[in-house]
Design a protein around this motif. Sequence first.
Motif, mmCIF file in Angstrom:
data_model
loop_
_atom_site.group_PDB
_atom_site.id
_atom_site.type_symbol
_atom_site.label_atom_id
_atom_site.label_comp_id
_atom_site.label_asym_id
_atom_site.label_seq_id
_atom_site.Cartn_x
_atom_site.Cartn_y
_atom_site.Cartn_z
ATOM 1 N N ALA A 35 6.339 -1.991 9.367
ATOM 2 C CA ALA A 35 5.239 -2.888 9.347
ATOM 3 C C ALA A 35 6.216 -4.500 9.255
ATOM 4 O O ALA A 35 5.820 -5.403 9.888
ATOM 5 N N ILE A 36 7.127 -4.290 8.604
ATOM 6 C CA ILE A 36 8.018 -5.769 8.555
ATOM 7 C C ILE A 36 8.531 -5.942 9.772
ATOM 8 O O ILE A 36 8.595 -7.165 10.501
ATOM 9 N N LEU A 37 9.102 -4.986 10.472
ATOM 10 C CA LEU A 37 9.772 -5.218 11.755
ATOM 11 C C LEU A 37 8.801 -5.558 12.945
ATOM 12 O O LEU A 37 9.037 -6.361 13.493
ATOM 13 N N LEU A 80 -2.654 -3.253 11.824
ATOM 14 C CA LEU A 80 -4.003 -2.427 11.475
ATOM 15 C C LEU A 80 -3.860 -0.975 11.550
ATOM 16 O O LEU A 80 -4.226 0.040 10.839
ATOM 17 N N LEU A 81 -3.259 -0.523 12.850
ATOM 18 C CA LEU A 81 -3.110 1.211 12.959
ATOM 19 C C LEU A 81 -2.107 1.617 12.274
ATOM 20 O O LEU A 81 -2.214 2.871 11.665
ATOM 21 N N ALA A 82 -0.892 0.795 11.633
ATOM 22 C CA ALA A 82 0.136 1.481 10.980
ATOM 23 C C ALA A 82 -0.650 1.566 9.532
ATOM 24 O O ALA A 82 0.089 2.754 8.755
ATOM 25 N N ILE A 83 -1.306 0.782 8.998
ATOM 26 C CA ILE A 83 -1.839 0.778 7.732
ATOM 27 C C ILE A 83 -2.799 2.094 7.858
ATOM 28 O O ILE A 83 -3.096 2.871 6.808
ATOM 29 N N ILE A 84 -3.895 2.134 8.704
ATOM 30 C CA ILE A 84 -4.728 3.372 8.787
ATOM 31 C C ILE A 84 -3.784 4.788 9.029
ATOM 32 O O ILE A 84 -4.307 5.656 8.152
ATOM 33 N N SER A 144 0.813 -1.132 0.066
ATOM 34 C CA SER A 144 0.096 0.109 0.036
ATOM 35 C C SER A 144 0.788 1.324 0.016
ATOM 36 O O SER A 144 0.812 2.213 -0.923
ATOM 37 N N VAL A 145 1.819 1.300 0.626
ATOM 38 C CA VAL A 145 2.739 2.421 0.791
ATOM 39 C C VAL A 145 3.394 2.638 -0.349
ATOM 40 O O VAL A 145 3.744 3.845 -1.039
ATOM 41 N N LEU A 166 -1.014 9.707 3.547
ATOM 42 C CA LEU A 166 -0.741 9.561 2.150
ATOM 43 C C LEU A 166 -1.902 10.163 1.357
ATOM 44 O O LEU A 166 -1.683 10.762 0.360
ATOM 45 N N ALA A 167 -3.030 10.150 2.171
ATOM 46 C CA ALA A 167 -4.211 10.930 1.381
ATOM 47 C C ALA A 167 -4.059 12.425 1.279
ATOM 48 O O ALA A 167 -4.752 13.003 0.782
ATOM 49 N N LEU A 168 -3.229 12.904 2.506
ATOM 50 C CA LEU A 168 -3.337 14.287 2.737
ATOM 51 C C LEU A 168 -2.498 15.021 1.861
ATOM 52 O O LEU A 168 -2.486 16.180 1.701
ATOM 53 N N ARG A 169 -1.378 14.419 0.901
ATOM 54 C CA ARG A 169 -0.651 15.103 0.354
ATOM 55 C C ARG A 169 -1.385 15.909 -0.850
ATOM 56 O O ARG A 169 -1.112 16.901 -1.227
#
Length: 118
Positions: free
Chosen positions: A71-73, A105-109, A30-31, A115-118
């Motif tokens: 996320a991987i960590l 889940l919190l990291a994804i949110i 996603s990122v 990223l939506a704010l850019r």
Amino acid sequence: MATPKKYFHDHLVLLLLSVNVFLALAAVVSVLLRLVSSQGGGYIIQFRPTLGIGAYQSGSVFELISFAGFAILVAVAHGLLSMRAYHIRRQLALAILSLGILLLLLAIIVSNSLLALR
């Protein structure tokens, strides 16, 4: 050592591990996809509502890539911690994996909202 054999034969542990891995990969994809598709150089990386007019802090792409590394960590660390805690108590290992799911889940949110704010 009997712990890894019992650990990987537990169906609930395998389910939680696979959900952790899936969420970590979803966060990374996603990122990275949203960074590749964007055309701008400045990204909003922080929002501090107490600062008033300067509430949005901008930064580079490396700060947003750190969400993928996080996320991987989280997935690796929670997997290893639960494996080590499994021989002490099964419920503790399940709680560790469940908290890893919540953190991913919190990291994804958070990453998607920044990223939506850019």
